[in-house]
Design an enzyme around this catalytic site. Structure first.
Site, short mmCIF file in Angstrom:
data_model
loop_
_atom_site.label_atom_id
_atom_site.label_comp_id
_atom_site.label_asym_id
_atom_site.label_seq_id
_atom_site.Cartn_x
_atom_site.Cartn_y
_atom_site.Cartn_z
N ASP A 67 -4.15 -1.49 -0.78
CA ASP A 67 -5.20 -1.87 0.19
C ASP A 67 -6.54 -1.23 -0.13
O ASP A 67 -7.61 -1.83 0.09
CB ASP A 67 -4.77 -1.58 1.64
CG ASP A 67 -4.26 -0.17 1.87
OD1 ASP A 67 -4.27 0.63 0.92
OD2 ASP A 67 -3.85 0.12 3.00
N ARG B 50 7.27 6.55 -4.39
CA ARG B 50 7.95 7.10 -3.22
C ARG B 50 7.40 6.39 -1.98
O ARG B 50 6.27 5.93 -1.99
CB ARG B 50 7.71 8.61 -3.09
CG ARG B 50 6.27 8.94 -3.00
CD ARG B 50 5.96 10.42 -2.96
NE ARG B 50 4.54 10.58 -2.69
CZ ARG B 50 3.59 10.44 -3.58
NH1 ARG B 50 3.87 10.18 -4.83
NH2 ARG B 50 2.33 10.57 -3.26
N SER C 50 0.80 -1.22 0.00
CA SER C 50 0.00 0.00 0.00
C SER C 50 0.84 1.28 0.00
O SER C 50 0.79 2.09 0.93
CB SER C 50 -0.96 -0.05 1.18
OG SER C 50 -1.70 -1.24 1.09
#
Ligand SMILES: Nc1ncnc2c1ncn2[C@@H]1O[C@H](COP(=O)(O)OP(=O)(O)O)[C@@H](O)[C@H]1O
Length: 482
Positions: A199, A161, A146
């Site tokens: 998620d 990132r 996630s």
């Protein structure tokens, strides 16, 4: 609060001023949010990335079999085995939870993937007693990772990132799937990663599997994010692929990055401090105001600031060294304060004594309670702005929003406060008997959702349907475009 001394009362009023998001501000935030969501669909590299996930459409119910899911959240690691039977909406799940050690979050990519591959191995050893795990080649895994990824296909994802306080070298800019597969190979675990899942997307799919009115999946946990189903024709940045414009594709918004330009969110000095001292200053502006990782720190910074203020008599003659430790309080601390049922807040007294070695007075606890309410309420109201923005952009008049994460599930009144803000955003008054758009607890998105997505993907692969752009990745399960 007539028994609260004037200096504390004045500061409660000041805190109310800076942390309260009034209705007109909710509207303004939603309007800017809609603009930014649209920009993300139009242009690669926008502030809100609006990442295509290559999850094409909802499950139909004929996804069956046994699938693995691995959920790497911000705090925990969970391995699940999910059985999808013939009946739609049903499933069985077996799972084990592992803690993600703090040092892993700032180590190397190899350490991270070796650690999680070892957890998968231990899970398989425990759940497949008597079987040789090097023979488990028919098991397919949905990897719930996630963090914002650029996906050109469902079993591929380049980490844009790190978020949620992670800072692991050598992973940003790389495809995490081969890194994880290499670690599995080192551990002698032969399973294939069928799908890389966020998620939020897992939550969207799992909730839609059991509740057909679901249109959005949200996470309110360590981080904060959402996913929804978009039509290909509404994604200008994918127009060059010339795919069927009616094709439904799940978009992982990564809305935590909303307002990185600081156009609209009413940030306090405490939000600015958190950003400046985070591993990634300037990023995840929205997330840093609403997500579980930051709520305790905002609260702590306010108390430290008030203590240092000579005009306020807070914690005088107390040793606040425990309170001065950065990130020493998490959102569950605020949740406990808000759950204190006693008029004199005696549970909060015990909490401060136990955790921070601070002996609080009753007026101090009134301020503490009000501060927790303000921070928790702001988080819920800002979260509702994101939901409102997706619904406005897609002209969704009624739906369920499946939500998961400890903040949503455990923070007192978070759900009610979010629902209240949605009523203000959409102008539903008392004549509307049932809120048309409701944020409801979701099915297990990171487990069942990831397994369903792995199943959906295998179904498409078996039918020879391609999903994703043409990529050349060694061992990819996805066939290239004809
Ligand atoms: N009882 C609680 N009430 C409110 N927030 C909580 C509670 N317990 C944990 N949290 C917060 O939830 C976050 C973890 O979210 P969770 O959904 O459990 O995991 P993850 O995001 O890793 O999947 C932490 O930031 C923590 O501060």
């Amino acid at each position: 609060m007539h028994d609260v001394p004037k200096d504390l009362m004045d500061h409660i009023k000041e805190l109310e001023k800076i942390f309260t998001i009034e209705t007109p501000m909710l509207h303004q935030i939603v309007d800017v949010f809609v603009e930014e969501l649209k920009k993300g669909l139009a242009t690669e590299g926008s502030t809100i990335p609006m990442n295509p996930t290559w999850v094409i459409g909802y499950p139909t119910g004929d996804e069956t079999g046994t699938f693995l899911a691995l959920d790497m959240g911000g705090t925990n690691l969970r391995v699940c085995e999910v059985e999808l039977p013939e009946e739609k909406g049903q499933y069985d799940i077996y799972q084990s939870k592992y803690r993600l050690p703090e040092e892993i979050k700032c180590g190397t990519g190899e350490q991270l993937f070796d650690y999680i591959a070892e957890c998968v191995k231990q899970f398989l050893i425990a759940n497949h007693e008597g079987q040789d795990i090097s023979e488990l080649k028919e098991l397919y895994l949905g990897f719930t990772f996630s963090y914002p990824c650029t996906q050109n296909a469902i079993d591929h994802g380049i980490l844009q990132r790190w978020t949620k306080g992670f800072d692991i070298e050598g992973v940003e800019g790389h495809d995490v799937v081969p890194m994880f597969e290499a670690a599995l190979e080192r551990k002698g675990v032969p399973i294939k990663i069928t799908a890389l899942v966020n998620d939020t997307t897992g939550t969207l799919i799992a909730s839609a599997y059991t509740d057909g009115t679901t249109k959005i999946g949200c996470i309110f946990g360590t981080g904060c994010n959402a996913a929804y189903m978009e039509e290909m024709g509404c994604i200008p940045k994918l127009a060059h692929m010339k795919l069927d414009p009616t094709l439904p594709i799940a978009i992982n918004c990564e809305w935590g990055a909303f307002d990185n330009e600081h156009r609209i969110l009413p940030r306090t000095t405490y939000d600015i401090h958190i950003d400046k001292h985070s591993p990634r200053p300037g990023q995840q502006t929205f997330e840093k105001m609403v997500a579980g990782l930051y709520l305790g720190e905002i609260f702590r910074l306010v108390l430290v600031d008030l203590y240092a203020n000579p005009d306020v008599s807070l914690f005088k003659n107390e040793d606040i060294s425990a309170l001065q430790e950065e990130y020493s309080l998490d959102a569950s601390f605020l949740a406990e304060i808000e759950s204190d049922p006693w008029e004199n807040l005696m549970e909060t007294h015990a909490l401060f004594e136990k955790k921070l070695k601070i002996d609080t007075t009753e007026p101090e606890r009134k301020l503490i309670r009000r501060l927790a309410e303000l921070i928790g309420t702001r988080a819920a109201r800002l979260s509702a702005c994101g939901v409102g923005a997706i619904c406005k952009m897609k002209d969704i008049k009624s739906c369920h929003v499946g939500a998961d994460g400890s903040v949503f599930n455990k923070y007192p009144n978070f759900q009610q406060r979010g629902a209240h803000a949605l009523r203000e955003i959409f102008g539903w008054d008392k004549s509307v008997r049932k809120d048309p758009i409701q944020i409801v607890p979701s099915e297990d998105g990171s487990g069942v959702g990831a397994a369903l997505i792995a199943a959906l993907t295998m179904k498409r692969i078996r039918k020879g349907i391609h999903a994703g752009v043409n990529i050349k990745r060694k061992n990819s399960l996805i066939p290239p475009l004809p």
